[in-house]
Design an enzyme around this catalytic site. Structure first.
Site, PDB file in Angstrom:
ATOM      1  N   SER A  19     149.898  21.553   2.855  1.00  0.00           N
ATOM      2  CA  SER A  19     149.912  20.158   3.301  1.00  0.00           C
ATOM      3  C   SER A  19     151.223  19.757   3.959  1.00  0.00           C
ATOM      4  CB  SER A  19     149.661  19.213   2.113  1.00  0.00           C
ATOM      5  OG  SER A  19     148.378  19.384   1.595  1.00  0.00           O
ATOM      6  N   ARG A  20     152.297  20.455   3.591  1.00  0.00           N
ATOM      7  CA  ARG A  20     153.629  20.083   4.072  1.00  0.00           C
ATOM      8  C   ARG A  20     154.568  21.269   3.895  1.00  0.00           C
ATOM      9  NH1 ARG A  20     152.743  17.718  -1.000  1.00  0.00           N
ATOM     10  NH2 ARG A  20     151.838  15.906   0.007  1.00  0.00           N
ATOM     11  N   GLY A  21     155.821  21.075   4.294  1.00  0.00           N
ATOM     12  CA  GLY A  21     156.866  22.055   4.016  1.00  0.00           C
ATOM     13  C   GLY A  21     156.648  23.410   4.653  1.00  0.00           C
ATOM     14  N   ILE A  22     157.001  24.453   3.923  1.00  0.00           N
ATOM     15  CA  ILE A  22     156.971  25.814   4.457  1.00  0.00           C
ATOM     16  C   ILE A  22     155.556  26.250   4.803  1.00  0.00           C
ATOM     17  CG2 ILE A  22     157.355  28.238   3.844  1.00  0.00           C
ATOM     18  CD1 ILE A  22     159.833  27.265   2.243  1.00  0.00           C
ATOM     19  N   GLY A  23     154.588  25.932   3.951  1.00  0.00           N
ATOM     20  CA  GLY A  23     153.211  26.333   4.229  1.00  0.00           C
ATOM     21  C   GLY A  23     152.693  25.748   5.519  1.00  0.00           C
ATOM     22  N   ASP A  74     142.194  23.406  -5.793  1.00  0.00           N
ATOM     23  CA  ASP A  74     143.302  23.858  -6.627  1.00  0.00           C
ATOM     24  C   ASP A  74     143.337  25.375  -6.599  1.00  0.00           C
ATOM     25  OD1 ASP A  74     145.033  24.520  -8.739  1.00  0.00           O
ATOM     26  OD2 ASP A  74     144.415  22.783  -9.925  1.00  0.00           O
ATOM     27  N   TYR A 168     160.927  29.939 -14.706  1.00  0.00           N
ATOM     28  CA  TYR A 168     160.634  29.868 -13.270  1.00  0.00           C
ATOM     29  C   TYR A 168     160.824  31.234 -12.620  1.00  0.00           C
ATOM     30  CZ  TYR A 168     161.027  28.659  -8.313  1.00  0.00           C
ATOM     31  OH  TYR A 168     160.862  28.615  -6.956  1.00  0.00           O
ATOM     32  N   LYS A 172     158.130  33.454 -10.307  1.00  0.00           N
ATOM     33  CA  LYS A 172     158.369  33.892  -8.926  1.00  0.00           C
ATOM     34  C   LYS A 172     158.450  35.412  -8.832  1.00  0.00           C
ATOM     35  CE  LYS A 172     158.478  31.577  -5.929  1.00  0.00           C
ATOM     36  NZ  LYS A 172     157.398  30.912  -5.152  1.00  0.00           N
TER      37      LYS A 172
END
Length: 277
Positions: A19-23, A74, A168, A172
């Site tokens: 929806s936004r950012g890097i993607g 999701d 976290y 990752k």
């Protein structure tokens, strides 16, 4: 004489969390070369603190020259992931590139990190990466140049990073281990399994909503550096990049891009987590 088609023309990407950012930047980078994009994201309605929805992202992709389908879902849901992949197959005939971008982050110390946040990171980051890649694999096998790009870091066992935020880091590095595992498991399939990670902070909503965000944003590069690096990867033969854990700036320098100033960040951008200076 007809102009030669770009390698991404009419190729199909499925992108999680786009929806936004890097993607979204990666989706737009591919769309500018005529790619089809299926976006899987939860943001059907605008968020009070975050720009854009899966629908506005799809509109941007089409404005950039690509074709787009917005799927509200999701990445943790096997059914939602299947709907996104089925949409790609029904509309565009298959899947050529899978981009595992959706990710959750919580860097609280272990004693204050809630079990809910711990579970969320493992579910989105690891389970989501597994589900989307698994669903795309039958189609990637038949693609002329299949790729899976996972937004995850190289495995850096420096105690500083291991101790900074273990939960976290686990999530990752789990994404990275999946990518490396698939690179070996499908070594003869011709699919390129790669991880891509930014050398520096990227000017995303996560940075914009952080403390001292103005200084952080000024010292962050734009998401377009990740997009340009991703395009370099997915236009390379899969067998050439398979098993790579790549840093955006290194990918671009290897492609002959020496001046990164156009991506912003100033003279001394903030080095990202998991990256040693």
């Amino acid at each position: 004489m007809m102009a030669e088609k770009h390698p991404l023309t009419d190729r199909t990407l499925v992108v999680s969390g786009g929806s936004r950012g890097i993607g979204l930047a990666i989706a737009l980078g591919a769309a500018r070369h005529g790619a089809n994009v299926v976006l899987l994201a939860k943001t059907a309605e605008p968020h009070p603190k975050l720009p854009g929805t899966v629908y506005t992202a799809a509109a941007e992709i089409e404005a950039a020259g690509g074709k787009a389908i917005a799927v509200v879902g999701d990445v943790r849901s096997e059914e939602d992931v299947a709907r996104a992949v089925d949409a790609a197959v029904a509309e565009f005939g298959g899947v050529d590139i899978c981009v595992n971008n959706a990710s959750a982050i919580a860097t609280d110390p272990t004693e204050t990190l809630s079990a809910k946040k711990f579970d969320l990171m493992q579910q989105i980051n690891i389970r989501g990466t597994f589900l989307l890649t698994k669903a795309c694999l039958p189609y990637l096998r038949t693609s002329p140049n299949g790729h899976v790009v996972t937004i995850a870091p190289p495995l850096n066992l420096n105690p500083h990073w291991l101790g900074a935020h273990p939960a976290y880091t686990l999530s990752k590095y789990g994404m990275t281990l999946l990518s490396l595992g698939w690179a070996a498991e499908y070594a003869d399939a011709g699919i390129g399994f790669t991880c891509l990670w930014p050398e520096t902070y990227i000017a995303t909503s996560a940075v914009a909503n952080s403390a001292d965000f103005e200084d952080a944003l000024a010292s962050s590069r734009s998401p377009e550096i990740m997009a340009d690096a991703a395009v370099e990867i997915i236009t390379s033969p899969g067998s050439k990049v398979n098993g790579g854990c790549l840093i955006d700036s290194e990918v671009l320098r290897a492609a002959g891009v020496e001046d990164l100033s156009r991506y912003g960040g100033g003279a001394d951008p903030i080095i990202d987590i998991f990256v040693d200076r």
